[in-house]
Scaffold this active site. Structure first.
Site, short mmCIF file in Angstrom:
data_model
loop_
_atom_site.label_atom_id
_atom_site.label_comp_id
_atom_site.label_asym_id
_atom_site.label_seq_id
_atom_site.Cartn_x
_atom_site.Cartn_y
_atom_site.Cartn_z
N ASP A 8 57.59 58.22 23.74
CA ASP A 8 57.04 59.35 23.06
C ASP A 8 57.21 59.25 21.56
OD1 ASP A 8 55.90 62.07 22.67
OD2 ASP A 8 58.18 62.78 22.80
N ASP A 10 57.53 62.58 18.82
CA ASP A 10 58.35 63.77 18.52
C ASP A 10 59.40 64.00 19.42
OD1 ASP A 10 56.62 64.29 16.22
OD2 ASP A 10 55.05 65.14 17.43
N ASP A 169 60.86 62.83 25.92
CA ASP A 169 61.81 64.08 26.01
C ASP A 169 61.15 65.33 26.56
OD1 ASP A 169 60.05 64.18 23.50
OD2 ASP A 169 61.12 66.34 23.07
#
Length: 218
Positions: A8, A10, A169
């Site tokens: 991922d 961001d 995250d």
């Protein structure tokens, strides 16, 4: 089959919350909507824009979600154009992790809720563009947790579910990995808590960036 480490962006590679929060706040202010808390905004990072707006304003009609998403894009582009975007720094140690994994034969990709343009900007700013073989964004896929991004990344990299690790995250990353049949590795320095990640199906959660290397094949 090749081994693919799919990241991922961001909250995993870069800390971009300042710009995302400001763009949401400005968009909501323009529409005279109650501005969400920054914690609420961080919770929707990772979703595609329309889905993110639907999560923040669930009582609004679908057409309004579309309008908010379009205005968010315009707000973000204006911030980029007038030079007011905050720095989106790499989390400390990410480059070293990439170096170690690359030396061990891993291929790299990104699966992100960002647009093609936004992802290209971030990777270029940090000199990372050449390191990623496959880039999957919200421009060409359904929102996470749909497995489309991972499935296309594996096809482009010559990888299989059993040789792919999704690193992210948010709960959406973990659910996407589970939906694609890959390993789900959460990171504890982003925008959802380790408990959130475990509840969404993470096989493991790295609490520090250097921990990633040892957990890739554990």
């Amino acid at each position: 089959m090749n081994r693919l480490a799919l990241f991922d962006c961001d909250g995993t590679l870069v800390d971009s919350q300042a710009n995302i929060c400001r763009a949401v706040e400005d968009t909501f202010a323009t529409h005279r909507l109650d501005i969400p808390s920054r914690d609420a905004i961080r919770r929707i990072v990772g979703l595609s824009l329309v889905e993110a707006m639907a999560a923040l304003v669930p009582q609004a009609e679908a057409a309004h979600h579309d309008t908010l998403a379009a205005d968010y894009k315009r707000t973000f582009q204006k911030m980029r154009g007038d030079g007011t975007l905050a720095e989106e720094p790499l989390f400390e140690g990410i480059v070293g992790v990439l170096d170690q994994l690359e030396a061990d034969g891993w291929l790299f990709g990104v699966a992100t809720g960002k647009s093609d343009r936004g992802l290209a900007h971030v990777l270029a700013a940090h000199g990372l563009t050449p390191r990623f073989l496959t880039l999957q964004t919200a421009d060409r896929h359904p929102s996470k947790p749909h497995p489309s991004m991972i499935e296309q990344a594996m096809a482009e990299a010559g990888a299989a579910p059993e040789t792919t690790v999704m690193i992210g995250d948010t709960s959406y990353d973990m659910l996407m990995a589970r939906n694609a049949g890959t390993r789900a590795l959460g990171v504890g320095w982003g925008y959802h808590t380790p408990d959130d990640l475990h509840a969404a199906g993470a096989h493991a959660v790295a609490l520090r960036v250097p921990d990633l290397v040892g957990m890739m094949t554990a």
